[in-house]
Scaffold this active site. Sequence first.
Site, short mmCIF file in Angstrom:
data_model
loop_
_atom_site.label_atom_id
_atom_site.label_comp_id
_atom_site.label_asym_id
_atom_site.label_seq_id
_atom_site.Cartn_x
_atom_site.Cartn_y
_atom_site.Cartn_z
N TRP A 84 0.90 -1.16 0.00
CA TRP A 84 0.00 0.00 0.00
C TRP A 84 0.94 1.20 0.00
O TRP A 84 1.53 1.54 1.03
CB TRP A 84 -0.89 0.00 1.24
CG TRP A 84 -1.79 1.20 1.30
CD1 TRP A 84 -1.57 2.37 1.95
CD2 TRP A 84 -3.05 1.35 0.66
NE1 TRP A 84 -2.60 3.24 1.76
CE2 TRP A 84 -3.53 2.65 0.96
CE3 TRP A 84 -3.82 0.54 -0.15
CZ2 TRP A 84 -4.75 3.13 0.50
CZ3 TRP A 84 -5.04 1.03 -0.61
CH2 TRP A 84 -5.48 2.29 -0.29
N GLY B 158 5.64 0.26 6.88
CA GLY B 158 5.85 1.39 7.79
C GLY B 158 6.43 2.57 7.03
O GLY B 158 6.48 2.58 5.81
#
Length: 608
Positions: free
Chosen positions: A76, A103
């Site tokens: 993503w 992250g």
Amino acid sequence: MCGIIGYCGHRPAVPIVLEGLEHLEYRGYDSAGVGYVLNSELQVVRAKGKLKNLSEKFQQERNALTVTCAIGHTRWATHGVPEERNAHPHLSNSKRLAIVHNGIIENYLEIREELLQKSYRFASDTDSEVLVNLIEDRLAEEHDLLHALSAALQLAHGAYAICLLDRDDPNKLYAARLSAPLIFGRGIGENFIASDIPAFLAYTRDVIFLEDGDILVADSQNYTLWRSSDLNEIQRPAQQIQWNMQAAQKGGYRHFMLKEIFEQPKVISDALSGRLDDGRVLLPELDALPVPKRLHIIACGTSFHAGLWGQHLIEDWARIPVQVEIASEFRYKERLLLDPEQDMVLVISQSGETADTLAALRMAKELHVPTLGLCNVLGSSMAREAGAVLYTQAGPEISVASTKAMTSQMIMLACLALYYGRRSLTLADDDIRRHLERLQRLPLMLETALPEMHSMARQLARKYAQAKSFFYLGRGHCFSLALEGALKLKELSYIHAEGYAAGEMKHGPIALIDPSFPTFVLAPRDDLYEKIKSNIVEIQSRQGQIIVLTNAESDLHSVDIWRIPALQGPLTAFLLLPCLQLFSYEMADYLGKDVDQPRNLAKSVTVE
Ligand code: AGP
């Protein structure tokens, strides 16, 4: 939010990693990849788009079936558009290390510069490729990969869940986490590491949840946990997972919508991540653009409601006149009175693909008006076509009803108001600092309040589930929330609901009030509280049932008081909105509706 997985064991690793990625695809799905060592070389196979594009590539990679250790990633995008070159795994320059990462490394640009000075080269725009080369760079200084990994992680600031493969130690996994989930799945003759349990639940229910600052080193038989900061060995308790697969993808929640409502504290933290520095808001994406004299916010649905809410802050804090318009109305205007020298058009869209909003953006561009996109999807049409773009970093929103995306949009609009307030000197530094302190308190406040909010929502839903119509009333910044509350109830429970400016009731709508037409009133303790109380009394005198959502010590009687924690000013919206979301969720669930895919709706309205 991405999905990562690592496997080492006795089975062919690539099919297991691909299968695991399928169960992680809800975490992000704009590109994917797998890494493994074959013939003493690190192989990386990646593909843009859906996971099936990656799986098809392995039809030709038959040799890959011989390896028993591999890592995988479904992306993503947060840094670098969704292209194959930005897909994970990323290789270090020497091709000795491969990394998959979930992250954000906040200081990656600074580290990248330092590595460039040392003749490192980068093939992608990602923070992840910087991290794997930082580890490689430390490897030259340290005597083994464990120490190099530990040294590198002391330098990387931000959030990471990583899994690493070493060409020279091909049947071992290295993993580490900080502020991003990572779970160790302990099998028999095989071990797993993944962002979430669904990735390996088919193989083992025996898990260890890594904690922030942990490093894990595992092969097919053994594993060791270390504390990253000092490489002291640590122990963590194992747990047995009782969930079934479907529940596991929703993190144990009944629906994605409920999971996403409860993700909102983290969404607020992530939206603010990397954007606050010493009492001011950093939006480098906008530094080269002039402060607009007028701002036109254009959006649809929930995004429109977020824009309507943001108008209050931008006008109040930055003194910029704001006009908020529904995209499908804006795009068919006979004449657009926009001045490229004065105006800016801000389009808000979670998906970045909504047809009406895209059309509005293109019209503004044709008039050479500066455009800004506020989007949640990197590489979406709106993100690529807007002159500048701000990302909400809310992660994939799976449920059709938008919840966490709206919260992230509102956080970004608050940041925009503070950013422009500072640039235009309409806000004193102390005021900016005070607003930022309140914003930074929100995640914990909301995290603490959500369970009680959910319990109250469930209780009230059972009382009001048979209603055929609902009014939602609010004043000031709560008017936009009243509209959103009504939309949520409509689209989830199929009960008719109207959001109204409370002051408008006496101009006609109050004729509808009777005991079977309840009203949901947003009544935070603010300058308009006494006015909203008079609306409540007007409704009561016509036997209307009322839910009052408030943070005030209320002297109201014979109404359902729903109390939330006290927070001054418009930021109380971040505590009011989840109540509206939870009430609609519980009404829909109680009435047996399809909460995550309501009838007639699509997650992104890409056609008119
Ligand atoms: C919100 O719950 C709805 N699903 C819908 O109104 C949505 O907000 C609207 O279609 C706009 O979508 P966007 O933010 O992706 O542009």
